[in-house]
Write an enzyme that holds these catalytic residues in place. Structure first.
Site, PDB file in Angstrom:
ATOM      1  N   GLU A   1      42.775  45.786  40.951  1.00  0.00           N
ATOM      2  CA  GLU A   1      44.215  45.988  40.923  1.00  0.00           C
ATOM      3  C   GLU A   1      44.676  47.284  40.248  1.00  0.00           C
ATOM      4  O   GLU A   1      45.636  47.901  40.723  1.00  0.00           O
ATOM      5  CB  GLU A   1      44.884  44.784  40.235  1.00  0.00           C
ATOM      6  CG  GLU A   1      44.730  43.522  41.048  1.00  0.00           C
ATOM      7  CD  GLU A   1      45.191  42.287  40.289  1.00  0.00           C
ATOM      8  OE1 GLU A   1      44.518  41.916  39.314  1.00  0.00           O
ATOM      9  OE2 GLU A   1      46.214  41.719  40.680  1.00  0.00           O
TER      10      GLU A   1
ATOM     11  N   ARG B   1      52.965  38.090  34.053  1.00  0.00           N
ATOM     12  CA  ARG B   1      52.241  39.364  34.048  1.00  0.00           C
ATOM     13  C   ARG B   1      53.214  40.555  34.009  1.00  0.00           C
ATOM     14  O   ARG B   1      52.872  41.618  33.476  1.00  0.00           O
ATOM     15  CB  ARG B   1      51.259  39.474  35.217  1.00  0.00           C
ATOM     16  CG  ARG B   1      50.191  40.535  34.989  1.00  0.00           C
ATOM     17  CD  ARG B   1      49.140  40.564  36.076  1.00  0.00           C
ATOM     18  NE  ARG B   1      47.978  39.745  35.822  1.00  0.00           N
ATOM     19  CZ  ARG B   1      46.954  40.070  35.036  1.00  0.00           C
ATOM     20  NH1 ARG B   1      46.943  41.234  34.406  1.00  0.00           N
ATOM     21  NH2 ARG B   1      45.937  39.259  34.881  1.00  0.00           N
TER      22      ARG B   1
HETATM   23  N1  LUZ Z   1      46.436  35.287  39.790  1.00  0.00           N
HETATM   24  C1  LUZ Z   1      46.628  34.354  38.852  1.00  0.00           C
HETATM   25  C2  LUZ Z   1      46.398  36.588  39.500  1.00  0.00           C
HETATM   26  O1  LUZ Z   1      46.679  33.184  39.193  1.00  0.00           O
HETATM   27  N2  LUZ Z   1      46.739  34.738  37.586  1.00  0.00           N
HETATM   28  C3  LUZ Z   1      46.711  36.017  37.192  1.00  0.00           C
HETATM   29  O2  LUZ Z   1      46.819  36.321  36.015  1.00  0.00           O
HETATM   30  C4  LUZ Z   1      46.548  36.993  38.185  1.00  0.00           C
HETATM   31  N3  LUZ Z   1      46.538  38.280  37.879  1.00  0.00           N
HETATM   32  C5  LUZ Z   1      46.408  39.176  38.824  1.00  0.00           C
HETATM   33  C6  LUZ Z   1      46.271  38.757  40.139  1.00  0.00           C
HETATM   34  N4  LUZ Z   1      46.253  37.484  40.465  1.00  0.00           N
HETATM   35 MO1  MOS Z   2      45.538  38.756  43.374  1.00  0.00          MO
HETATM   36  S1  MOS Z   2      47.335  39.590  43.260  1.00  0.00           S
HETATM   37  O1  MOS Z   2      44.453  39.315  42.364  1.00  0.00           O
HETATM   38  O2  MOS Z   2      45.380  37.501  44.387  1.00  0.00           O
END
Ligand code: LUZ
Ligand code: MOS
Length: 766
Positions: free
Chosen positions: A705, A304
């Protein structure tokens, strides 16, 4: 509509893990963590500890009935250390006693001999030594090497962000209760009931149908419980499996801070090239992620960072490379933004460096390079919406020209206080970057009294997802919200869930709920159509009444439900939703990973006290792309909270590990988080309504987020205020910008680095 939890929250009646009544005979656990960051265990002596009053059992890896492995993405994380320890606090033994006090007292009696090995805490050092969690990833668009020659200006630098403690109000914890036939029920404070179930099954050797994980709600998570709730549940499950007794473990705040991972610190190199018109022509970045001692979610977080490395900007030539570096710190993990904020900080630093070198405000370069519909992201997805509308609306409605004049005047009139302003545009992709995870299910029952029960994989953690899902059901059926109840999240009711994460929980589970409710409604309308002898298309339910061709009938919701039941028509539905259109090819690093993007622009204004180095945020003014908000109260709450959390990360929250890998900021007296006094005096949030993205639930765009990243503007606003006081200050791009760093920058002399100056100021005359 109000958050459905607001009344019980205010009355103190909401049920968290510690509010679940204890079953008679419950035992209490506590983990014994390694006192050394890296080494080989020579001897573990638990004899003394076992003799302590109230101690029932002390589990080590030898007691594990399944496999000693809880790694989610990479199998590199034992539940209990066997021969090696990799971070301070790494669980080595699990003491089970009649009380927490007894368990914690016994921990102090455990003796461990460890032959220490060299400790690495710096990701660049780890990379040098080839200590990588996974092979590096590289995103490429265009050709940077060819592009540099076309640039009028090229700037290079280093940008660093520190970690961040999640500080959920409810610490990690779990409560395992044995059931008949060797099955176990676990209450857990987890964002991912499935992952907690799976880890508990691996460790005990039980099958998933024998282990139920149930979650009522969490007292906050912020990503900290996406993967790291599993260990405690697995320990409790193992102990309860062996002892046939209920076992509970709620971590003490200091245990939690030492033993769990945090937001990943990053150290990064950047190189940015602009043409004479200030268009960014090329951007190169290398990210060194401090992953900690095990993979945890680091490979996904790393990905990400790359997805968001150009933030809201269109850059035709990009080369971004990211290393996940193994260090001897607790495994770092998901944290709101999930590596995105770390990537965005670096491009903002690169732009700030260019602007400062060219003697202009960064916003000139930022604005010129905002992406537009049709632009290609470095990962191949084509933008169907764009950054400009939020930016331009913010400039206009907040009258930025006047704001700037006021700041200029203030700075001219005041010598000991200076103000700074920064823009922070945000573009965040919505969907799990791992395409497979973008699926969800909902189970809806309509009871014969007309009340409705909804169960999904969504975990309520204060973000209001249950309220939104309730709204979906009430809206589809057109019944009073009071008729709908959202049930707890349980792996026995909804299987194979994705974590509540990635800002996607309301979208995924909300759409599954919409599908289930719609299916039931269609059956109900068919029943009505047959009973009334009217065409289905002419019948509609509105506010619990049945209308035919817009004309009121004497049928209400209740009668309709009962009629269906008497006709033996199913009043239940289990629906499955998988986000359409998304795909990603990891070999090519190209695809269409996101259902849509959320945009926004934040303007942050700060006042620095130039005698003390302290500061206050005057205002954060935001234009945020809500799509079409389903619940403004909840969405505004998410944005306000995200902004304050982002400012905390960028300013006062300072995680300190020493060279031995020991956490020095291990309590709230040494780790400062934003309190009510550090909240900006004004937070203005204006909504941009957009309707291009119809993969959001009821076109209401994800909001969890993205707003955190407005907080990044706090760092750059502070830089601008410091420069107004000390124009020659050479400030490294290193967050958080604590008051200490601000003070040193304010009085930094030409040519002397902050580091040299600190040593000078702190030198004790001999
Ligand atoms: N968790 C995950 C996340 O496993 N994959 C993601 O792309 C993600 N993105 C944001 C927050 N948690
Ligand atoms: Mo999250 S950082 O969407 O657990």
């Amino acid at each position: 509509m109000k958050n459905i939890d607001s009344i019980t929250h205010i009355k103190g009646e909401s049920v968290y893990l510690d509010d679940i009544p204890l079953v008679k005979g419950t035992l209490f656990g506590a983990a014994f963590g390694s006192p050394i960051a890296h080494g080989v265990i020579r001897n573990l002596d638990i004899d003394d500890a076992l003799q302590q009053p109230g101690v029932v059992k002390i589990l080590t890896y030898k007691d594990i009935t399944g496999i000693n492995q809880i790694g989610g993405i990479v199998p590199d994380e034992p539940l209990l250390a066997e021969h090696h320890v990799h971070f301070i606090g790494m669980p080595v033994a699990f003491v089970v006693a009649e009380t927490y006090d007894a368990a914690r007292a016994a921990i102090k009696k455990i003796k461990i001999d460890i032959d220490p090995l060299p400790v690495i805490t710096d990701p660049r050092e780890a990379k040098e030594k080839n200590e990588l969690i996974v092979p590096p990833r590289t995103f490429v668009l265009g050709d940077v090497d060819e592009a540099w020659s076309k640039c009028s200006y090229v700037f290079e630098g280093i940008a660093e962000t520190n970690g961040q403690e999640h500080l959920y109000i409810e610490t990690q914890g779990a409560y395992a209760i044995p059931q008949e036939n060797a099955s176990i029920k676990i209450y857990s404070s987890t964002q991912s009931p499935r992952a907690t179930q799976q880890a508990s099954c691996k460790v005990t050797g039980l099958s998933m149908h024998q282990v139920e994980v149930e979650v009522i709600r969490l007292g906050g998570a912020f990503g900290g419980k996406e993967d790291q709730a599993n260990a405690w549940a697995a320990m409790c499950a193992l102990a309860s499996h062996l002892l046939k007794k209920p076992v509970k473990y709620s971590l003490h705040r200091m245990e939690d801070m030492v033993m769990t991972g945090k937001r990943h610190p990053y150290s990064s190199d950047f190189k940015i090239g602009l043409d004479s018109d200030l268009k960014i022509v090329a951007y190169e970045a290398t990210f060194y992620q401090n992953a900690g001692a095990a993979a945890d979610l680091s490979p996904a977080v790393l990905e990400r960072t790359l997805f968001h490395c150009t933030n809201s900007y269109y850059i035709p030539n990009v080369n971004a490379k990211a290393y996940s570096c193994r260090t001897h710190l607790p495994p770092n993990t998901a944290f709101r933004g999930f590596g995105g904020p770390q990537g965005m900080f670096v491009i903002e630093a690169a732009i700030a460096k260019a602007a400062e070198s060219l003697g202009m405000d960064a916003s000139v370069i930022q604005k010129k390079n905002l992406n537009q519909t049709g632009d290609e992201f470095p990962y191949g997805q084509i933008a169907v919406s764009e950054a400009k509308p939020c930016w331009e609306r913010a400039e206009r409605i907040y009258d930025v020209a006047t704001l700037r004049k006021e700041i200029e005047n203030f700075n001219a009139e005041n010598s000991l206080y200076k103000k700074g302003l920064a823009f922070m545009p945000v573009c965040f992709g919505i969907s799990f970057t791992n395409t497979m995870m973008n699926q969800a299910r909902a189970l809806v029952h309509v009871y014969t009294d007309g009340s409705v029960s909804v169960t999904t994989g969504a975990v309520e953690m204060g973000q209001g997802v249950n309220t939104k899902i309730l709204q979906v059901a009430a809206q589809v059926f057109s019944i009073q919200p009071g008729k709908v109840r959202i049930q707890s999240t349980s792996t026995h009711k909804i299987a194979n869930t994705s974590p509540s994460a990635a800002s996607s929980t309301a979208d995924l589970n909300g759409i599954a709920t919409m599908m289930a409710c719609t299916a039931i409604k269609e059956r109900l309308l068919k029943v009505a159509s047959e009973a009334l002898n009217e065409d289905v298309s002419s019948i509609e339910i509105k506010n619990e009444k049945l209308y035919v061709n817009g004309v009121d009938t004497d049928w209400d919701w209740q009668r309709l439900v009962m009629a269906a039941f008497l006709k033996r028509v199913s009043l239940s539905e289990h629906a499955h939703y998988a986000t359409p259109e998304i795909h990603y090819d990891k070999l090519k690093e190209k695809g269409h990973p996101f259902a849509y993007h959320v945009y926004g622009t934040g303007i942050i204004i700060v006042t620095v006290d130039c005698l003390r180095g302290t500061y206050e945020f005057d205002a954060v003014k935001v234009v945020h792309d809500f799509g079409c908000s389903m619940n403004t109260a909840i969405d505004l709450g998410q944005i306000e909270g995200g902004i304050v959390q982002g400012i905390g990360w960028m300013t006062m929250e300072e995680i300190v590990y020493d060279k031995e890998g020991k956490l020095r900021s291990n309590s709230l007296s040494t780790y400062k988080v934003p309190d009510i006094y550090s909240v900006p005096k004004i937070i203005d949030i204006d909504s941009l309504e957009s309707n291009t993205d119809n993969l959001a639930i009821f076109r209401s765009k994800a909001v969890g987020e993205p707003p955190l990243m407005y907080g990044i503007g706090a760092y750059f606003a502070l830089r601008n205020a410091i420069k107004a006081f000390n124009p020659s200050a050479q400030i490294s791009f290193s967050a958080p910008m604590t008051p200490e760093k601000v003070l040193l920058s304010l009085y930094q002399k030409k040519g002397i680095s902050i580091h040299e100056q600190t040593i000078k100021y702190m030198a004790i005359p001999s």
